[in-house]
Design a protein around this motif. Sequence first.
Motif, short mmCIF file in Angstrom:
data_model
loop_
_atom_site.label_atom_id
_atom_site.label_comp_id
_atom_site.label_asym_id
_atom_site.label_seq_id
_atom_site.Cartn_x
_atom_site.Cartn_y
_atom_site.Cartn_z
N TRP A 50 42.29 46.91 31.81
CA TRP A 50 41.24 46.07 32.39
C TRP A 50 40.00 46.08 31.51
O TRP A 50 39.67 47.09 30.89
CB TRP A 50 40.88 46.59 33.78
N PHE A 51 39.30 44.95 31.46
CA PHE A 51 38.03 44.88 30.74
C PHE A 51 37.08 43.94 31.46
O PHE A 51 37.49 43.09 32.23
CB PHE A 51 38.25 44.43 29.28
N LYS A 52 35.79 44.12 31.18
CA LYS A 52 34.74 43.26 31.72
C LYS A 52 34.19 42.41 30.59
O LYS A 52 34.30 42.76 29.42
CB LYS A 52 33.58 44.10 32.27
N SER A 53 33.55 41.33 30.95
CA SER A 53 32.90 40.47 29.97
C SER A 53 31.83 41.24 29.21
O SER A 53 31.16 42.11 29.76
CB SER A 53 32.25 39.28 30.68
N GLU A 68 36.80 41.94 36.58
CA GLU A 68 37.56 42.55 35.49
C GLU A 68 38.82 41.72 35.26
O GLU A 68 39.37 41.14 36.19
CB GLU A 68 37.95 43.98 35.83
N VAL A 69 39.26 41.68 34.02
CA VAL A 69 40.40 40.87 33.62
C VAL A 69 41.38 41.75 32.85
O VAL A 69 40.96 42.65 32.12
CB VAL A 69 39.94 39.69 32.73
N VAL A 72 45.43 38.63 35.07
CA VAL A 72 45.07 39.12 36.39
C VAL A 72 43.59 39.44 36.42
O VAL A 72 43.01 39.86 35.43
CB VAL A 72 45.93 40.35 36.80
N THR A 73 42.96 39.18 37.56
CA THR A 73 41.53 39.46 37.73
C THR A 73 41.33 40.24 39.02
O THR A 73 42.12 40.14 39.96
CB THR A 73 40.71 38.16 37.78
N ARG A 74 40.26 41.04 39.04
CA ARG A 74 39.90 41.80 40.23
C ARG A 74 38.40 42.04 40.25
O ARG A 74 37.71 41.91 39.24
CB ARG A 74 40.65 43.14 40.27
N ASP A 75 37.90 42.42 41.40
CA ASP A 75 36.50 42.78 41.59
C ASP A 75 36.30 44.21 41.09
O ASP A 75 36.99 45.12 41.52
CB ASP A 75 36.16 42.68 43.08
N SER A 76 35.35 44.43 40.20
CA SER A 76 35.14 45.76 39.63
C SER A 76 34.71 46.78 40.68
O SER A 76 34.95 47.97 40.50
CB SER A 76 34.11 45.71 38.50
N LYS A 77 34.11 46.32 41.77
CA LYS A 77 33.68 47.25 42.83
C LYS A 77 34.84 47.65 43.74
O LYS A 77 34.75 48.64 44.44
CB LYS A 77 32.59 46.61 43.70
#
Length: 63
Positions: A9-12, A23-24, A32-37
């Motif tokens: 996973w990584f953030k912009s 996060e992607v 796949v994407t998810r909410d980092s929190k």
Amino acid sequence: MNKVENAQWFKSSHSNGNVNCVEVAYLDDVVVTRDSKEQAGPILTSAFEGWQAFIGSLVKGEL
């Protein structure tokens, strides 16, 4: 083992360390994407082509 469990996973780079980010991760044939929190929460899955179209629309200011 589930592919998502092994995702990198990584953030912009624009997140500036902010915890309120999306996060992607790139898997074999999907993005796949998810909410980092809420990392254990729901995951949105997109075809790679759909993800490219989405990012392209963001860059063009269409969204």
